[in-house]
Motif scaffolding. Structure first.
Motif, PDB file in Angstrom:
ATOM      1  N   PHE A 176     -17.663 -19.495 -17.607  1.00 32.59           N
ATOM      2  CA  PHE A 176     -18.786 -18.618 -17.947  1.00 32.59           C
ATOM      3  C   PHE A 176     -20.107 -19.381 -17.901  1.00 32.59           C
ATOM      4  CE2 PHE A 176     -21.799 -17.198 -21.183  1.00 32.59           C
ATOM      5  CZ  PHE A 176     -22.057 -15.905 -20.745  1.00 32.59           C
ATOM      6  N   ILE A 177     -20.104 -20.587 -18.498  1.00 29.83           N
ATOM      7  CA  ILE A 177     -21.312 -21.425 -18.491  1.00 29.83           C
ATOM      8  C   ILE A 177     -21.759 -21.670 -17.056  1.00 29.83           C
ATOM      9  CG2 ILE A 177     -22.162 -23.767 -18.926  1.00 29.83           C
ATOM     10  CD1 ILE A 177     -22.045 -22.216 -21.495  1.00 29.83           C
ATOM     11  N   ASN A 178     -20.811 -22.011 -16.200  1.00 25.22           N
ATOM     12  CA  ASN A 178     -21.121 -22.327 -14.808  1.00 25.22           C
ATOM     13  C   ASN A 178     -21.651 -21.108 -14.054  1.00 25.22           C
ATOM     14  OD1 ASN A 178     -20.648 -25.022 -13.476  1.00 25.22           O
ATOM     15  ND2 ASN A 178     -19.948 -23.667 -11.831  1.00 25.22           N
ATOM     16  N   LEU A 179     -21.189 -19.927 -14.452  1.00 24.46           N
ATOM     17  CA  LEU A 179     -21.598 -18.695 -13.781  1.00 24.46           C
ATOM     18  C   LEU A 179     -22.954 -18.207 -14.262  1.00 24.46           C
ATOM     19  CD1 LEU A 179     -20.837 -16.306 -11.894  1.00 24.46           C
ATOM     20  CD2 LEU A 179     -19.821 -15.202 -13.921  1.00 24.46           C
ATOM     21  N   ARG A 180     -23.192 -18.277 -15.585  1.00 24.12           N
ATOM     22  CA  ARG A 180     -24.360 -17.609 -16.166  1.00 24.12           C
ATOM     23  C   ARG A 180     -25.474 -18.548 -16.639  1.00 24.12           C
ATOM     24  NH1 ARG A 180     -23.450 -12.295 -17.768  1.00 24.12           N
ATOM     25  NH2 ARG A 180     -22.068 -11.325 -16.226  1.00 24.12           N
ATOM     26  N   ILE A 181     -25.154 -19.791 -16.961  1.00 17.09           N
ATOM     27  CA  ILE A 181     -26.156 -20.655 -17.600  1.00 17.09           C
ATOM     28  C   ILE A 181     -26.563 -21.826 -16.717  1.00 17.09           C
ATOM     29  CG2 ILE A 181     -26.601 -22.185 -19.572  1.00 17.09           C
ATOM     30  CD1 ILE A 181     -24.872 -20.304 -21.258  1.00 17.09           C
ATOM     31  N   ASP A 182     -25.596 -22.568 -16.207  1.00 15.69           N
ATOM     32  CA  ASP A 182     -25.900 -23.763 -15.411  1.00 15.69           C
ATOM     33  C   ASP A 182     -24.826 -23.925 -14.342  1.00 15.69           C
ATOM     34  OD1 ASP A 182     -26.482 -26.206 -14.340  1.00 15.69           O
ATOM     35  OD2 ASP A 182     -26.273 -27.357 -16.180  1.00 15.69           O
ATOM     36  N   LYS A 183     -25.185 -23.647 -13.095  1.00 11.49           N
ATOM     37  CA  LYS A 183     -24.214 -23.662 -11.999  1.00 11.49           C
ATOM     38  C   LYS A 183     -23.726 -25.068 -11.663  1.00 11.49           C
ATOM     39  CE  LYS A 183     -26.197 -19.502  -9.897  1.00 11.49           C
ATOM     40  NZ  LYS A 183     -25.157 -18.640 -10.472  1.00 11.49           N
ATOM     41  N   PRO A 207     -20.645 -61.666 -34.945  1.00  6.05           N
ATOM     42  CA  PRO A 207     -21.284 -60.847 -33.911  1.00  6.05           C
ATOM     43  C   PRO A 207     -20.749 -59.420 -34.011  1.00  6.05           C
ATOM     44  CG  PRO A 207     -19.620 -62.290 -32.950  1.00  6.05           C
ATOM     45  CD  PRO A 207     -19.782 -62.707 -34.367  1.00  6.05           C
ATOM     46  N   HIS A 208     -21.635 -58.449 -33.986  1.00  8.29           N
ATOM     47  CA  HIS A 208     -21.186 -57.068 -34.052  1.00  8.29           C
ATOM     48  C   HIS A 208     -22.189 -56.167 -33.339  1.00  8.29           C
ATOM     49  CE1 HIS A 208     -23.738 -57.662 -37.602  1.00  8.29           C
ATOM     50  NE2 HIS A 208     -23.903 -56.358 -37.697  1.00  8.29           N
ATOM     51  N   ALA A 209     -21.723 -54.988 -32.962  1.00  6.86           N
ATOM     52  CA  ALA A 209     -22.542 -54.082 -32.157  1.00  6.86           C
ATOM     53  C   ALA A 209     -22.155 -52.644 -32.457  1.00  6.86           C
ATOM     54  CB  ALA A 209     -22.359 -54.381 -30.668  1.00  6.86           C
ATOM     55  N   GLY A 210     -22.996 -51.731 -32.037  1.00  4.66           N
ATOM     56  CA  GLY A 210     -22.713 -50.319 -32.250  1.00  4.66           C
ATOM     57  C   GLY A 210     -23.703 -49.451 -31.503  1.00  4.66           C
ATOM     58  N   PHE A 211     -23.521 -48.148 -31.609  1.00  6.56           N
ATOM     59  CA  PHE A 211     -24.442 -47.227 -30.959  1.00  6.56           C
ATOM     60  C   PHE A 211     -24.491 -45.912 -31.716  1.00  6.56           C
ATOM     61  CE2 PHE A 211     -20.377 -46.645 -28.632  1.00  6.56           C
ATOM     62  CZ  PHE A 211     -20.192 -45.275 -28.740  1.00  6.56           C
ATOM     63  N   GLY A 212     -25.471 -45.119 -31.387  1.00  9.21           N
ATOM     64  CA  GLY A 212     -25.616 -43.795 -31.975  1.00  9.21           C
ATOM     65  C   GLY A 212     -25.746 -42.748 -30.890  1.00  9.21           C
ATOM     66  N   LEU A 213     -25.057 -41.639 -31.077  1.00 10.67           N
ATOM     67  CA  LEU A 213     -25.126 -40.526 -30.136  1.00 10.67           C
ATOM     68  C   LEU A 213     -25.510 -39.270 -30.899  1.00 10.67           C
ATOM     69  CD1 LEU A 213     -22.891 -39.423 -27.246  1.00 10.67           C
ATOM     70  CD2 LEU A 213     -23.037 -37.908 -29.223  1.00 10.67           C
ATOM     71  N   GLY A 214     -26.580 -38.613 -30.481  1.00  8.52           N
ATOM     72  CA  GLY A 214     -26.944 -37.325 -31.061  1.00  8.52           C
ATOM     73  C   GLY A 214     -26.002 -36.262 -30.532  1.00  8.52           C
ATOM     74  N   PHE A 215     -25.173 -35.720 -31.425  1.00  6.86           N
ATOM     75  CA  PHE A 215     -24.099 -34.822 -31.001  1.00  6.86           C
ATOM     76  C   PHE A 215     -24.646 -33.601 -30.259  1.00  6.86           C
ATOM     77  CE2 PHE A 215     -20.660 -31.672 -32.175  1.00  6.86           C
ATOM     78  CZ  PHE A 215     -19.719 -32.202 -31.308  1.00  6.86           C
ATOM     79  N   GLU A 216     -25.781 -33.083 -30.705  1.00  6.75           N
ATOM     80  CA  GLU A 216     -26.348 -31.895 -30.050  1.00  6.75           C
ATOM     81  C   GLU A 216     -26.727 -32.190 -28.596  1.00  6.75           C
ATOM     82  OE1 GLU A 216     -25.735 -30.941 -33.918  1.00  6.75           O
ATOM     83  OE2 GLU A 216     -26.987 -32.622 -33.285  1.00  6.75           O
ATOM     84  N   ARG A 217     -27.169 -33.408 -28.316  1.00  6.34           N
ATOM     85  CA  ARG A 217     -27.492 -33.756 -26.926  1.00  6.34           C
ATOM     86  C   ARG A 217     -26.230 -33.785 -26.061  1.00  6.34           C
ATOM     87  NH1 ARG A 217     -32.493 -38.065 -26.438  1.00  6.34           N
ATOM     88  NH2 ARG A 217     -33.959 -36.913 -27.758  1.00  6.34           N
ATOM     89  N   LEU A 218     -25.124 -34.202 -26.651  1.00  8.54           N
ATOM     90  CA  LEU A 218     -23.861 -34.182 -25.917  1.00  8.54           C
ATOM     91  C   LEU A 218     -23.469 -32.747 -25.587  1.00  8.54           C
ATOM     92  CD1 LEU A 218     -21.438 -35.795 -24.828  1.00  8.54           C
ATOM     93  CD2 LEU A 218     -20.380 -35.568 -27.089  1.00  8.54           C
ATOM     94  N   VAL A 219     -23.676 -31.828 -26.530  1.00  6.06           N
ATOM     95  CA  VAL A 219     -23.374 -30.416 -26.275  1.00  6.06           C
ATOM     96  C   VAL A 219     -24.315 -29.859 -25.197  1.00  6.06           C
ATOM     97  CG1 VAL A 219     -23.103 -28.130 -27.304  1.00  6.06           C
ATOM     98  CG2 VAL A 219     -22.584 -30.156 -28.671  1.00  6.06           C
ATOM     99  N   MET A 220     -25.595 -30.240 -25.247  1.00  9.33           N
ATOM    100  CA  MET A 220     -26.541 -29.817 -24.210  1.00  9.33           C
ATOM    101  C   MET A 220     -26.099 -30.310 -22.843  1.00  9.33           C
ATOM    102  SD  MET A 220     -30.174 -30.519 -26.154  1.00  9.33           S
ATOM    103  CE  MET A 220     -31.220 -29.965 -24.793  1.00  9.33           C
ATOM    104  N   PHE A 221     -25.663 -31.558 -22.781  1.00  9.84           N
ATOM    105  CA  PHE A 221     -25.207 -32.134 -21.526  1.00  9.84           C
ATOM    106  C   PHE A 221     -24.007 -31.362 -20.972  1.00  9.84           C
ATOM    107  CE2 PHE A 221     -22.073 -35.037 -19.566  1.00  9.84           C
ATOM    108  CZ  PHE A 221     -22.763 -35.335 -18.395  1.00  9.84           C
ATOM    109  N   ALA A 222     -23.074 -30.991 -21.843  1.00  5.14           N
ATOM    110  CA  ALA A 222     -21.852 -30.318 -21.400  1.00  5.14           C
ATOM    111  C   ALA A 222     -22.098 -28.871 -20.991  1.00  5.14           C
ATOM    112  CB  ALA A 222     -20.801 -30.373 -22.504  1.00  5.14           C
ATOM    113  N   THR A 223     -23.085 -28.222 -21.596  1.00  4.05           N
ATOM    114  CA  THR A 223     -23.286 -26.789 -21.380  1.00  4.05           C
ATOM    115  C   THR A 223     -24.478 -26.452 -20.490  1.00  4.05           C
ATOM    116  OG1 THR A 223     -24.668 -26.610 -23.360  1.00  4.05           O
ATOM    117  CG2 THR A 223     -22.290 -26.247 -23.619  1.00  4.05           C
TER     118      THR A 223
END
Length: 567
Positions: free
Chosen positions: A385-392, A531-547
Motif C-alpha cells: 500500500f505504501i509503495n502504491l499510494r505514498i512512496d513508489k 574503550p567504548h562506543a555507541g550510537f543513537g537512532l531517532g526511531f521516528e526517522r527510521l519509520v520515515m525511512f521505511a515508509t
C-alpha cells in the motif's frame, strides 16, 4: 480461534475470548482457504458497507470490516433476517460502526482479492457510528488527520505506518537480543544536559507552589505600612504583658495578652507571605537577590529536566554489563516547526564496552540492514500500500539497504566531494566548507546523487560534535560517525567515547559546561576505564525511512511540537 456452532449466541465475554484476528485469516499462506467451513468470531470497524439483493433474493449487506491487525479487510455478509434482529441492514453500513459477529468462512468467487469471506450467523455486538463520523470515505490531508489523532489510526495510511512502526520496534529488540545486548531503562528525569545544548524541558513543582501563595503581593508602600503595624502591635503585646504582671490573677489581662500575641503572629505571617509573593517573578519563586531561582522548595531540591538522551546512563551500565541498549522517550525544547523535529520522540541508544569506532560503525550498519529485512519479511501488505499510494520507491529502497553494504567515507572526503559538486554547478542552500556541520541537503545529495547508497561518514571536526566524543590523534577531529541514508539523510549519530580522564575534563571545560553534573561520568574514567562506543537512532526517522512519509509528525501516534501537546 474456532468456535462450536451449538445454536446459542455466545456471551460477549465468550466471544471476546474466542475472537480471531483478521491477520490470522487473511495473511495465512493460503489466504485462509484451509479455514473455509470453520465457525469463527471476528470484530472490527466498518470501512465501507453496501446493501445488496432484490427481487427473489433476500437482501443483505456486504461489510468491509477491519480490526487493525492487518492492512486487509475481511468481507462480511449479513442477511436481512439477521440484521432485522438488530435494527435493520442500514444500522451496519455507516463507516466507523463497530461490530462483532460469529459466522462461517466461505471461499470467494474468482477474481475477488480476498480468497475468503464470512457469512454471519450471529451478531454479538453492534454500535452504529453517527453520520458525522470525522473520517468520511475520502482522502484526508495529513494536517487534518493530526487534528483527529485519536481516530487517524483507522485510516489505511496511518494504520500501515503504525504497523510498520511496530515491526521496526520488534526488529530492534530481536536484533539486540540476538547479539547479546542487555535491554536497560535510562531515567526520563535528569539533572544533566547530555548534549550540552541547553534545549531541555524543565520538570518543576514551583509553578504550582507559586499558585498556592499567589503572585500579587504588596506594594512597597503597603509593606512599609505593614512593618509599622507590626511594630505597633509589638508595643501592644509588651503593654499587655506588663499589665498582666501587675495583676497575675486577672483572667481578662491574661486573655488580652493572648489576643495581642495572636494578632502579632497574624501580621508576621502576612508579611512572610508578602515577601514570598514579592519573590515570585514570572511565576517562579526566587531568592532574595531576585535573580536566582530558589530550588529548595522544588520537588527534587535542584533543577531537573526531561532527558535529551539516555546515553550517559547507558554508558554507566555498559561499563559493567558490556553491551546494553535503551529504547525510550527523549525530549527537546527546540523551537522548531520543521518536518524533521519533534519535542518528544523515541531514541534507540546502544552502548558497547571494549568497542572502538570501527566496531560501532559495523553494529550500526548491521542493525539498519536487519530492520529493513525484517520489515520486508513481516509487513508486505502494508508496504504494498505504501509503495502504491505514498512512496513508489519505498520497497526498492528497503531492498537496496537490506542487501548492499554501506560505503564508508571520511568527513574530509565527503566535504571534498560536495565542494567538487559546487564547482560543477550544484546549488546548495547552505555553503559547504571544512568545519561546517553537514546539512540534510548535503547528506541526501551524497546518498542519492553521488553514491546512490547508504554512507557512513566518520572523523568529524571536534568543534561541531559533543564533548564526550574521543579526540583523534590529529587534535582536530573526533572519532564520530553518522549513518546517512537516501530519503532521510542522517539516520544514526554515534562515536567512540572519550575514555581518557584528562582529555574528557578538557573537553567539558572547552564546551563551557560545569564539571559537577558530570562527576559520575568522570568516575567511569577513574575506576577501570575502557574503550567504548555507541550510537543513537531517532526511531521516528527510521519509520520515515521505511515508509517514505515526509513529515515526522505523521509517524508517531501523538506528536508534540512547539505549541502542540494534544491528546
Amino acid at each position: 480461534m474456532q468456535v462450536d456452532d451449538n445454536g446459542a449466541t455466545p456471551t460477549l465475554s465468550e466471544a471476546c475470548a474466542a475472537r480471531c484476528s483478521m491477520k490470522r485469516i487473511l495473511e495465512a499462506e493460503d489466504g485462509g482457504i484451509s479455514q473455509v467451513g470453520s465457525q469463527v468470531v471476528v470484530a472490527g470497524w466498518v470501512k465501507t458497507g453496501r446493501e445488496q439483493g432484490s427481487g427473489a433474493h433476500e437482501p443483505w449487506v456486504f461489510l468491509e470490516l477491519n480490526d487493525g491487525s492487518t492492512f486487509y479487510s475481511l468481507q462480511v455478509m449479513i442477511f436481512k433476517t439477521l440484521a432485522d434482529q438488530h435494527g435493520g441492514l442500514r444500522r451496519f453500513t455507516t463507516t466507523g460502526t463497530s461490530v462483532m459477529v460469529q459466522g462461517t468462512l466461505k471461499e470467494t468467487p474468482e477474481g475477488v482479492q480476498q480468497r475468503v469471506e464470512l457469512k454471519a450467523d450471529k451478531v454479538i455486538f453492534l454500535h452504529t457510528a453517527p453520520g458525522n463520523y470525522p473520517l468520511a470515505k475520502k482522502r484526508h490531508t495529513e494536517e487534518y488527520l493530526r487534528e483527529v489523532a485519536h481516530l487517524r489510526p483507522r485510516t489505511n495510511s496511518m494504520g500501515a505506518v503504525f504497523r510498520i512502526r511496530n515491526a521496526l520496534a520488534q526488529a530492534t529488540h530481536t536484533f539486540f537480543n540476538e547479539n547479546g545486548f542487555q535491554y536497560v531503562h535510562s531515567p526520563i528525569i535528569t539533572a544533566s544536559d547530555c548534549e550540552g545544548a541547553g534545549e531541555m524541558l524543565q520538570v518543576t513543582t514551583l509553578l504550582s507552589k507559586a499558585e498556592e501563595i499567589g503572585t500579587v503581593g504588596l506594594t512597597d508602600e503597603q509593606m512599609v505600612e505593614l512593618d509599622s503595624e507590626i511594630s505597633q502591635q509589638g508595643s501592644a503585646v509588651k503593654s499587655a504583658k506588663e499589665a498582666q504582671k501587675e495583676n497575675k490573677e486577672d483572667k481578662a489581662a491574661a486573655a488580652k495578652v493572648t489576643d495581642e500575641l495572636n494578632t502579632l503572629k497574624s501580621l508576621k505571617e502576612k508579611k512572610a507571605l508578602a515577601q514570598r509573593q514579592r519573590a515570585v517573578v514570572g511565576g517562579i519563586q526566587r531568592l532574595q537577590d531576585g535573580e536566582s531561582i530558589d530550588y529548595s522548595e522544588d520537588f527534587f531540591g535542584r533543577p531537573a529536566f526531561l532527558t535529551v538522551s539516555g546515553q550517559l546512563n547507558a554508558e554507566y551500565l555498559a561499563c559493567a554489563l558490556t553491551n546494553v541498549y535503551t529504547f525510550g522517550p527523549t525530549f527537546r525544547a527546540e523551537n522548531s516547526h520543521t518536518a524533521r523535529h519533534l519535542a518528544e520522540f523515541i531514541m534507540i541508544e546502544p552502548e558497547m564496552a571494549w568497542c572502538d569506532l570501527a566496531g560501532d560503525m559495523q553494529v550500526a550498519e548491521d542493525y539498519v540492514r536487519f530492520c529493513c529485512r525484517y520489515v520486508l519479511q513481516h509487513c508486505k501488505p502494508d508496504l504494498d500500500f505504501i509503495n502504491l499510494r505514498i512512496d513508489k520507491t519505498a520497497i526498492a529502497r528497503l531492498e537496496e539497504v537490506a542487501t548492499k553494504p554501506f560505503k564508508r567515507l571520511s568527513y574530509t572526503d565527503a566535504v571534498a566531494e560536495l565542494e567538487k559538486a559546487v564547482k560543477g554547478g550544484q546549488k546548495f542552500e547552505f555553503p559547504v566548507s571544512w568545519g561546517v556541520d553537514l546539512a540534510s541537503e548535503h547528506e541526501r545529495y551524497l546518498t542519492e546523487k553521488v553514491y546512490k547508497q547508504p554512507l557512513i561518514v566518520y572523523n568529524y571536526p571536534k568543534d561541531i560534535k559533543a564533548f564526550y566524543m574521543r579526540l583523534n590523534e590529529d587534535g582536530k577531529t573526533v572519532a564520530a560517525m553518522d549513518v546517512l541514508v537516501p530519503k532521510i539523510g542522517e539516520l544514526i549519530g554515534g562515536a567512540q567515547r572519550e575514555e581518557r580522564l584528562e582529555l574528557l575534563e578538557q573537553r567539558i571545560k572547552e564546551s563551557g559546561m560545569e564539571m559537577a553534573p558530570y562527576a559520575a561520568y568522570l568516575d567511569l574514567r577513574k575506576f577501570g576505564t575502557v574503550p567504548h562506543a555507541g550510537f543513537g537512532l531517532g526511531f521516528e526517522r527510521l519509520v520515515m525511512f521505511a515508509t517514505g512519509i515526509e513529515n515526522i509528525r505523521d509517524v508517531i501516534p501523538f506528536p508534540r511540537w512547539p505549541g502542540h501537546a494534544d491528546f
